[in-house]
Motif scaffolding. Sequence first.
Motif, mmCIF file in Angstrom:
data_model
loop_
_atom_site.group_PDB
_atom_site.id
_atom_site.type_symbol
_atom_site.label_atom_id
_atom_site.label_comp_id
_atom_site.label_asym_id
_atom_site.label_seq_id
_atom_site.Cartn_x
_atom_site.Cartn_y
_atom_site.Cartn_z
ATOM 1 N N LEU A 244 -13.936 2.904 0.399
ATOM 2 C CA LEU A 244 -14.970 3.670 -0.314
ATOM 3 C C LEU A 244 -14.390 4.816 -1.160
ATOM 4 N N PRO A 245 -13.514 5.708 -0.615
ATOM 5 C CA PRO A 245 -12.982 6.793 -1.463
ATOM 6 C C PRO A 245 -12.103 6.271 -2.612
ATOM 7 N N ILE A 246 -11.446 5.131 -2.382
ATOM 8 C CA ILE A 246 -10.648 4.552 -3.466
ATOM 9 C C ILE A 246 -11.565 4.072 -4.580
ATOM 10 N N ALA A 247 -12.669 3.410 -4.206
ATOM 11 C CA ALA A 247 -13.630 2.930 -5.202
ATOM 12 C C ALA A 247 -14.244 4.100 -5.969
ATOM 13 N N LYS A 248 -14.479 5.219 -5.262
ATOM 14 C CA LYS A 248 -15.042 6.391 -5.943
ATOM 15 C C LYS A 248 -14.060 6.927 -6.975
ATOM 16 N N GLN A 249 -12.766 7.006 -6.599
ATOM 17 C CA GLN A 249 -11.749 7.454 -7.550
ATOM 18 C C GLN A 249 -11.716 6.562 -8.785
ATOM 19 N N LEU A 250 -11.787 5.276 -8.570
ATOM 20 C CA LEU A 250 -11.768 4.346 -9.694
ATOM 21 C C LEU A 250 -12.981 4.542 -10.593
ATOM 22 N N SER A 251 -14.145 4.743 -9.986
ATOM 23 C CA SER A 251 -15.367 4.925 -10.786
ATOM 24 C C SER A 251 -15.299 6.206 -11.610
ATOM 25 N N LEU B 217 1.652 8.552 -11.953
ATOM 26 C CA LEU B 217 1.664 8.457 -13.416
ATOM 27 C C LEU B 217 0.302 7.948 -13.889
ATOM 28 N N PRO B 218 -0.398 8.708 -14.748
ATOM 29 C CA PRO B 218 -1.787 8.345 -15.105
ATOM 30 C C PRO B 218 -1.944 6.924 -15.614
ATOM 31 N N VAL B 219 -1.012 6.437 -16.432
ATOM 32 C CA VAL B 219 -1.179 5.114 -17.023
ATOM 33 C C VAL B 219 -1.066 4.006 -15.978
ATOM 34 N N LEU B 220 -0.464 4.302 -14.831
ATOM 35 C CA LEU B 220 -0.307 3.306 -13.770
ATOM 36 C C LEU B 220 -1.260 3.526 -12.603
ATOM 37 N N LEU B 221 -1.904 4.694 -12.569
ATOM 38 C CA LEU B 221 -2.694 5.063 -11.394
ATOM 39 C C LEU B 221 -3.882 4.135 -11.186
ATOM 40 N N THR B 222 -4.566 3.760 -12.260
ATOM 41 C CA THR B 222 -5.725 2.873 -12.120
ATOM 42 C C THR B 222 -5.317 1.545 -11.496
ATOM 43 N N ASP B 223 -4.186 0.991 -11.950
ATOM 44 C CA ASP B 223 -3.701 -0.263 -11.374
ATOM 45 C C ASP B 223 -3.386 -0.096 -9.893
ATOM 46 N N ALA B 224 -2.730 1.014 -9.555
ATOM 47 C CA ALA B 224 -2.391 1.251 -8.150
ATOM 48 C C ALA B 224 -3.649 1.347 -7.295
ATOM 49 N N LEU B 225 -4.661 2.055 -7.775
ATOM 50 C CA LEU B 225 -5.916 2.191 -7.027
ATOM 51 C C LEU B 225 -6.608 0.835 -6.875
ATOM 52 N N GLU C 287 0.829 -1.208 0.000
ATOM 53 C CA GLU C 287 0.000 0.000 0.000
ATOM 54 C C GLU C 287 0.863 1.257 0.000
ATOM 55 N N SER C 288 1.968 1.242 0.727
ATOM 56 C CA SER C 288 2.870 2.389 0.767
ATOM 57 C C SER C 288 3.414 2.709 -0.630
ATOM 58 N N CYS C 289 3.782 1.672 -1.377
ATOM 59 C CA CYS C 289 4.278 1.882 -2.749
ATOM 60 C C CYS C 289 3.178 2.430 -3.646
ATOM 61 N N PHE C 290 1.988 1.819 -3.574
ATOM 62 C CA PHE C 290 0.905 2.223 -4.472
ATOM 63 C C PHE C 290 0.488 3.668 -4.241
ATOM 64 N N ARG C 291 0.525 4.135 -2.993
ATOM 65 C CA ARG C 291 0.072 5.494 -2.694
ATOM 66 C C ARG C 291 1.000 6.555 -3.283
#
Length: 845
Positions: free
Chosen positions: A747-754, A722-730, A714-718
């Motif tokens: 919940l806020p992570i799911a909202k960002q993904l949506s 980079l936009p092309v990798l952000l969806t994967d990280a989320l 989680e520390s790495c993903f946060r």
Amino acid sequence: MDFGPILQNSFGEYYLPSINQEIFSQSGAGSFYSRQFNESLREKDTLYIILGSDSGRLLHWVIERGAGDGGRYLFIEIPELVTYLQEQADFPRVLPAWVRVCAPDQWLRVAEEWSLRDYCYLGQIQPVRSMAVLDGFSEAYTLLWKQFEEEFNDYQAQVGREIGSRVFMVKGLENLAENQIAAECLLGSFAGKSAILLAGGPSLPESFAWVKANRDRLVVLAVSRIAAQLQEAGICPDCFFAIDPHDIIFHQSKAMLAFWQQSLLINVYHLNPRLLGQWQGRSLFMGPLFPWDTPLNPTRQLSFPGITVSHQALGMAIEMGFTQIILAGFDLCYDQHGFTHAAGSEERKTGPFAAPLELWVETNGGWKAETKHEFLIAIPSLEQLAQYARVRGSQVINPAPGAAKVAFVQHLPWQEVVLSADAMDARQRLQELLPPDGPEQRLRHYEKINAELLRVRTLVQQVSRLSIEAITCNDRLFGRKGKPADFKYKLRMDEIERTLDETLRTTSTLVKKWGVADFLKLSRPDKDKEWSDREIEETGRRYYEIYRDSAGALTRLLDDIRQRLRARTEEEKNHPSFKVLFSQWQRDHHPGRVFRLLARQEGGADRLPEGVQSTLQGLIDSYQQALQETETDYKAYLFQRMATPQVVRTRVIKLFRQKERDRLLTFAEGLEQSLAESAVTGAMDRMVMAHKEQYVLLIRGLAAELANDPALAESCFRQITLPVLLTDALQRMLTIMLLRQDLLGALPIAKQLSERATVHIPHYGDLLRLTGQREEAVAVYSGFVQLAKNDLVTLNKLGKLLGELGERERARQVFCQVLQIDPGNRAAQLFWQQLFPNEMLAVAP
């Protein structure tokens, strides 16, 4: 194969988010492609091979816009996707005659039915990447493009070999003054001796200590591109090899120019003149001197299997008679971190190879190593050379455990390679084998070259005059400028053709070879179409115009070569025409030739006129600047070819899904190594380095997940932005939170993904429902099913939730919608019975 839900935008267009993400959600495909391609894809008589159809949207757009005159469009698409979209959406079932859709393994056969070879000859074939390929969101399309690119490049190379390459002829002619001594003078001269061939593969540095320890018992051969690494390592080769005719080799190999006093250069006849023309030392050439038959060509025009400089160098080493040839850096595969070239090379700084090709070879060390297509197809020619060496009584050895295992190449560790105890002076031996090189020999060479050029120029002029006459005859045959048609001119045209084919056969062939591309354009892909008289007349005229124009262009080239010979002759004079020299050097980009001039000036440059001294200093400065330049065209070329963020993402996600933690970590280490090697010398480097850091964060996070360390992951993903990798990280953060049942944190992570991708909207609705926010969940579900009207899973969730909230009528409408689409849907039937136990199941027609 699961492609996920099909969505429909406000323009009524269907698309798959799993392939095209959200590019069609706010913009209609027509306006999007009009911006993307503008007026391209409409050229006359062009075959477009299009990789992917973008959920059918690109195919629809091409059909609706129409073809250019004679244009054809071949779409390569995944067969299962075509079937899915034809059954569930609007993928066309009937196509115009000028459009075809085929599976990836059928494109070559289908394209050949459309005269693919002719399109290649004419240069009227264009591969096109759909947005699915460009975005790289779907791994299948990344692999599809790489597979096609390899097959297409192989096909084009085959066609190119069939028609010959004019660049080889031009560069060979431009090198006539420098190509003075054929490499055949070295044949069979090193029997009983050992040589080491240093190439540019990742194992090269492993050899340095051994080479230094055994330097006095070896002849050291090296490819020109590694000169900078050898300079840094303190190794001076006895011979350099170079072959590339293209301009890019100058910056790739310019460090070699510093070795001119100690090393011999062996070049293929068509080496790029900017590199060869500024080499101050001795050189030998391989191949022909002239691109036509003449007694001035060498008896042995040396050329060997394999297209790389390393193959040609090995072939030459075998012919030189070495009893033992050791290979270093001749790997033909990646190292364990994914690097293709040795430390210190510009290729190394761009990072490990990232395309997920899954091409593997066995190594000398016994493990499997990844490789790329160009390396894989080079292995058989190395095997062929090693077998030839064995027949000649020579042994080819590769001590690198990480090099590809090749038949007839013996693998021995460095400590087991045995050399003769006798020391030898390799440079002294080479000097003894070379003929004298002085003004007298050079001037004699220039005279012979000039005489041969004049002889051929006279013949080319005859071809030119005959072609001009033939144009007039063609016009008179069909009647032009008020004159009636006259068949007697056909007889004269036949005589001209016989003269070209018989008396001037060699020269007319040379002229045709020069203009081969234009001659081939007379061919038509639509061979079945009947020719009109007008087309016959115009084709006949164009045929002889090409003859005339090609002869004229070849004459001008021969004159340019003779002008260069004049400048070379001036260089030998005690009092040369500086105007002639400076003009030629500047035109050829040869400022380094100034040092040859200064070496011959008694008393040095101080005795020359002030204006001449100023120009000489300017040339010296220009040469030094070229040597010191770091932001070169070669570096730009490498960065253009380096893996895009999408390609790296595809590789990383694939390794994660396969649970290949060790390979993930070695890939990350390779990226970090290239970060350490890349000096921050320009904005390009900084941009690439920033991307690499983002890749490393994603990889380290995924590896931590596989090691059951969610906190580190989680520390790495946060830290990923980079936009092309952000969806994967989320997505990975969402998974981690759900596994530890932190629904409110998720919940806020799911909202960002949506918000980033429509396909994630239902998951956000699920979390809203699970955290008690049921009205908000209804709103989210309702909005999504307006986009994905056939998403039965989300419709059932919406209906069930509406029933739980007491909104029975709305629930009834939802379940009716489901059962209209799928009358046998068991989930909808069960929910209906729970909500309306006393009502018969009825679906409105």
